[in-house]
Design a protein around this motif. Structure first.
Motif, PDB file in Angstrom:
ATOM      1  N   SER A 110       0.824  -1.210   0.000  1.00 46.85           N
ATOM      2  CA  SER A 110       0.000   0.000   0.000  1.00 46.85           C
ATOM      3  C   SER A 110       0.857   1.258   0.000  1.00 46.85           C
ATOM      4  O   SER A 110       0.571   2.226  -0.700  1.00 46.85           O
TER       5      SER A 110
ATOM      6  N   ILE B  26      -6.999   3.063  -0.782  1.00 48.33           N
ATOM      7  CA  ILE B  26      -7.905   1.970  -0.434  1.00 48.33           C
ATOM      8  C   ILE B  26      -8.870   1.703  -1.600  1.00 48.33           C
ATOM      9  O   ILE B  26      -9.123   0.548  -1.970  1.00 48.33           O
TER      10      ILE B  26
ATOM     11  N   GLU C  86      -7.189  -0.191  -4.283  1.00 50.89           N
ATOM     12  CA  GLU C  86      -6.911  -1.566  -3.908  1.00 50.89           C
ATOM     13  C   GLU C  86      -8.180  -2.421  -3.827  1.00 50.89           C
ATOM     14  O   GLU C  86      -8.123  -3.640  -3.889  1.00 50.89           O
ATOM     15  N   PHE C  87      -9.313  -1.747  -3.685  1.00 50.41           N
ATOM     16  CA  PHE C  87     -10.590  -2.457  -3.705  1.00 50.41           C
ATOM     17  C   PHE C  87     -11.020  -2.769  -5.143  1.00 50.41           C
ATOM     18  O   PHE C  87     -11.439  -3.875  -5.449  1.00 50.41           O
TER      19      PHE C  87
ATOM     20  N   VAL D 239      -6.768  -6.253  -6.554  1.00 53.03           N
ATOM     21  CA  VAL D 239      -6.734  -6.119  -5.104  1.00 53.03           C
ATOM     22  C   VAL D 239      -5.317  -6.354  -4.591  1.00 53.03           C
ATOM     23  O   VAL D 239      -4.616  -7.244  -5.054  1.00 53.03           O
TER      24      VAL D 239
ATOM     25  N   GLY E 127      -6.071  -2.756   1.306  1.00 51.18           N
ATOM     26  CA  GLY E 127      -7.411  -2.936   0.752  1.00 51.18           C
ATOM     27  C   GLY E 127      -7.726  -4.413   0.592  1.00 51.18           C
ATOM     28  O   GLY E 127      -8.811  -4.888   0.957  1.00 51.18           O
ATOM     29  N   GLU E 128      -6.752  -5.140   0.049  1.00 46.28           N
ATOM     30  CA  GLU E 128      -6.931  -6.577  -0.131  1.00 46.28           C
ATOM     31  C   GLU E 128      -7.140  -7.275   1.215  1.00 46.28           C
ATOM     32  O   GLU E 128      -8.029  -8.126   1.364  1.00 46.28           O
TER      33      GLU E 128
END
Lengths: 271, 273
Positions: free
Chosen positions: A80, A212, A215-216, A220, A224-225
């Motif tokens: 991240s 986030i 990453e959603f 992913v 977020g994952e």
């Protein structure tokens, strides 16, 4: 300062030192109490509500420890941080000159101002499918999402800062025969730095949201994952632990932003 | 210029012979509004000319025209014979609002004009402390403007202007934003400094006392649009000090200027504001 002032100035107040210290320690006390109260309410609510929805504070912290120990959280955090860092840095590097140019070059201002305001007002999440279609999965599109979230606050605060330079500063520079490039060096940039720092602080908060979101909705990855997969496993404690980490990250980064702001606005004096 | 032995203007104006600043037929309009018109004035190379007149008579705009910060609508300003179209070299302005850059220390503010003039870093490091000393700001080199009183800020503004060793100093109500006591202190400081390095100086002020105390000539601007209503020669000896203000002649001149500024022969509405 030890020198005595020959002229009549605003009298400094040396007597203020003690009350300030007392106020600071009482602020610290309030702060600590607020944290404790929050944790207590969380803990209490956690015991009253179904653990699928809400996990007590202590369980969350325990799960957080496990996630750190297993290496899951550090790995996610690193992934991240790369997306966040790259997106934010590019946003700052693009946003600062863009805001300055917009303020100083009439042609650009007239041509682009409404486009930028429009894009700023637009919910960035709506752009994500579009970015997915063009750039696919991978690191780059995620950085682009963070960039898009973060760049506009920088552009707009820098632009507003640089266009609010009092005319008297420009006049003084002109009276000393300053050309546009001197004006940038001695007036435009130093005057705008505190505004830029405010913009960067806002950008940090938006970049975190962008991170986030990317990453959603894109490939992913990262924190977020971690939130997604743990929530699919109904591992609510891990979900809360990760969200807690994001929140703490936000608080720390924003504190850093505030510190930068204060450091670079020292010449404004205590306000 | 034609080679006639004597220019019309030179006849009634002795300063023109060695004049540093020549103002001819100067006028300024903002849209329809004419602020001043048909101003002729010469300032010698070591002469102080003070400009007084009711509020809104365009004193400050006139000063900005002399520096080339504002373009006149008619006429022209020449400094050492060269027409002014932009701020010329060798001219420095002291502003009513001090004009210090709040993000620069006193040292860097005072150094600003020298930097703009392309003076080397080493020469700046040598010269700036002398000017900071001259205006009595030693010990405040690293202070920021917000840490200084108004009087001290204007001392820094003065040092910045003096540091470039200008041949023309333009003073735009330099002490107008200061309290009465500080103002007096700085007036005498300026007189002391000017005596050591006389330059051509145009000094705009609201204060008739200041105009008489500072000036070799006091120019009274008046009317709508305003023009040079009268020029009073100030025959007070230099160096001028606090003692000058107790001179009976000072009071005579002061009354004379006061009556000129306040009388309303050509204007039914010249009360301030």
């Amino acid at each position: 300062m030890t020198t005595t002032t020959p002229t009549l100035g605003p009298a400094p107040a040396p007597a203020a030192a003690r009350p300030v210290r007392r106020r600071r320690s009482s602020a610290l006390l309030t702060y600590g109490a607020s944290l404790l109260a929050g944790a207590a309410i969380w803990e209490l609510a956690g015991h009253l509500i179904d653990p699928v929805f809400l996990v007590p504070f202590t369980d969350t912290v325990r799960r957080l420890g496990e996630l750190v120990a297993s290496g899951e959280l550090p790995t996610a955090l690193l992934a991240s941080a790369q997306v966040f860092g790259a997106g934010l840095i590019i946003a700052v590097l693009v946003g600062l000159p863009a805001g300055l140019l917009l303020a100083r070059v009439r042609f650009l201002r007239v041509g682009l101002e409404d486009w930028i305001t429009g894009l700023y007002a637009m919910p960035m999440v709506a752009l994500i499918p579009f970015i997915l279609a063009i750039f696919g999965f991978g690191f780059t599109p995620k950085v682009i999402v963070v960039f898009l979230f973060a760049v506009f606050p920088v552009i707009i605060t820098v632009y507003e800062g640089a266009s609010s330079i009092p005319a008297r500063h420009i006049e003084v520079a002109r009276s000393f025969r300053a050309r546009e490039r001197h004006l940038w060096r001695d007036v435009v940039i130093p005057y705008t730095i505190p505004f830029a720092m405010t913009g960067i602080r806002l950008a940090i908060a938006r970049a975190l949201v962008g991170m986030i979101a990317a990453e959603f909705f894109l490939a992913v990855s990262g924190l977020g994952e971690l939130i997604l997969i743990t929530s699919r496993r109904f591992d609510t404690a891990a979900v809360f632990a990760t969200i807690l980490v994001v929140c703490i990250l936000g608080v720390l980064l924003l504190a850093l932003g505030h510190a930068l702001e204060r450091r670079f606005a020292a010449w404004r004096g205590p306000s | 210029m034609r080679s006639t032995p004597r220019d019309i203007n030179a006849v009634h104006d002795p300063a023109a012979a060695t004049s540093r600043i020549q103002i001819r037929g100067l006028g300024k309009y903002f849209d329809e509004l004419c602020v001043f018109d048909d101003i002729d004035l010469d300032v010698g190379s070591a002469e102080v000319v003070t400009l007084v007149g009711p509020s809104g008579c365009g004193k400050t705009t006139l000063l900005r025209c002399i520096d080339g910060l504002v373009a006149p609508s008619t006429g022209e300003v020449r400094i050492d014979g060269a027409p002014v179209v932009e701020p010329p070299e060798g001219v420095a302005v002291v502003f009513q609002h001090f004009g210090l850059f709040p993000w620069k220390t006193v040292f860097r503010n005072v150094a600003y004009g020298l930097r703009m003039a392309g003076v080397s870093r080493r020469a700046i490091a040598e010269r700036v402390p002398a000017f900071i000393e001259l205006v009595g700001l030693r010990g405040f080199e690293n202070s920021y403007p917000y840490q200084l009183s108004g009087g001290m800020q204007q001392r820094a503004g003065l040092a910045r202007a003096l540091a470039v060793e200008p041949k023309v100093l333009l003073m735009d109500e330099p002490f107008g934003a200061l309290d009465a006591q500080t103002r007096e202190v700085l007036q005498f400081e300026l007189l002391r400094i000017w005596d050591t390095r006389p330059t051509s100086m145009v000094f705009v002020t609201h204060s008739i006392d200041e105009a008489v105390l500072m000036g070799d000539r006091v120019v009274v601007l008046k009317g709508r649009p305003s023009t040079v209503h009268q020029v009073i020669d100030v025959d007070l000896a230099r160096p001028r000090t606090r003692a000058t203000t107790t001179d009976p002649r000072f009071h005579e001149l002061r009354e004379q200027v006061w009556n000129l500024v306040m009388s309303t022969p050509d204007d039914h509405n010249s009360v301030e504001r």
